[in-house]
Design an enzyme around this catalytic site. Sequence first.
Site, PDB file in Angstrom:
ATOM      1  CG  ASP A  31      -2.386  -1.105   1.240  1.00 57.04           C
ATOM      2  OD1 ASP A  31      -1.820  -1.766  -0.358  1.00 57.04           O
ATOM      3  OD2 ASP A  31      -3.122  -0.507   1.848  1.00 57.04           O
TER       4      ASP A  31
ATOM      5  CG  ASN B 130      -5.409  -4.073  -0.151  1.00 57.80           C
ATOM      6  OD1 ASN B 130      -4.528  -3.472   0.910  1.00 57.80           O
ATOM      7  ND2 ASN B 130      -6.647  -3.240   0.255  1.00 57.80           N
ATOM      8  CG  HIS B 131      -4.862   0.343  -1.811  1.00 57.50           C
ATOM      9  ND1 HIS B 131      -5.353   1.399  -2.846  1.00 57.50           N
ATOM     10  CD2 HIS B 131      -5.504  -0.180  -0.393  1.00 57.50           C
ATOM     11  CE1 HIS B 131      -6.928   1.830  -1.922  1.00 57.50           C
ATOM     12  NE2 HIS B 131      -6.270   0.617  -1.062  1.00 57.50           N
TER      13      HIS B 131
END
Length: 436
Positions: free
Chosen positions: A256, A288-289
């Site tokens: 992230d 997840n980013h």
Amino acid sequence: QAWLKHEQSAPKSFPDASSLVAMVASKAKLRRQMRHSSASAAAACGAGGLLSAAFVALQPSAPVSGKLVPSRVACRQASASPLAAVAAATPSSTALAFGCSAAAAAVVASAQRARRSGFNVARAAGEGEPWQPRLEGWTDADLAAERMRAQAMPEPDAAYRGPRYSGPGSVTDQWIDSLISMQENGGLLPKKDAYLMVLDVINILRTESTLGDVSIPAGRELTVIGDLHGQYWDFMNVLKLAGRPGPQTPFIFNGDFVDRGSWSMEVITVILAFKLKDPTFVFLNRGNHEMLETNILYGFCGECGAKYDMALFDLFSEAFRNLPLCHLVEGKVFVLHGGLPGPDPRTWIPGQTHDPTDAIPMTVLPTLDDIRKVDRYTEITPDSYPNSIGPSSSDQEVISTRMLIDFLWGDPRGGPGYGPSYRKGKGVYMFGPDVT
């Protein structure tokens, strides 16, 4: 708030682009019809950077339409496979408004009628055709051609006084000092240099494993930094507190790096510089980013377009797909961004709650060798999550998709076993202390 309300009211559905724009417009009292000179677009962004921090000026004849296309892609396949992308209005230019108190920019132009296509994104590549994310992986030949294109890019203006990148060997402590100082004053590396840095980092990441091993020098410490999310000034403060990475001070940047904040480009540029300077002492995990889906929705995609161009975003997406998923420190500490592997078989019990006593019992856990075999070079999309539910499988693609979801999205829970997360409707799990 609009997004959270939608998630709570309809956790099993992923809103299409029209719904997202409607929600934001409702909460922000943003008029759907904005003129070229409208200043309201600059104030409408908010901290989340929703829809790539981009608000498209819509005429009554240009409704937003489209949806996220749910399909997993194994990017090493020779044929193009659809990725999750937003199909929305096709403007000749985009209103970009980054959520920060120091700077907000909006360039609004009339939008042409939206065209339904699974791959159109609410972002224009300039004049004419709408921008589309790259839909296939990069071969060695592709990367070589991109390097030649980057090397042929124009040199920066004669007034440029910042550092120049000429290969990993050019990145020294003094070079990084100059980069940080320039970025603090609003400057950016020349586009040519940014491209070449990303290409060189891709070369390094391709030599690394899904599960990397980290050693700590005797008497020294390992620093783990997570979720910087484009907050450049927080990042600088962390470096003042923890020092900088190097041979005696290894770092793990635990995912992230980008999205949400307004300085994602500046943050990732510094991280890449650290990696290029000390590749065996700076370790990067995918979060997840570092996914195409989230980058389009939460800001980094739009920021790339505003500060450089959309082709650089495609190159960053390639770098992110090559990121390791986790690292093992001295054979003792397992470091990853999200969660541990979920249950196998991948059971989903309708109506299961977050009550710690309401749990799926712990199942047989994968080994570290099983994790090393995971094919990380892929994108997961909205349909990947519910489709991951099912019986045990020996199909390596199924196993890899399930573990990738867990490593990027899972969370801990207070009770033993597994429980539902609901972060993506269904298919994401929370894990208990017995699993750890």
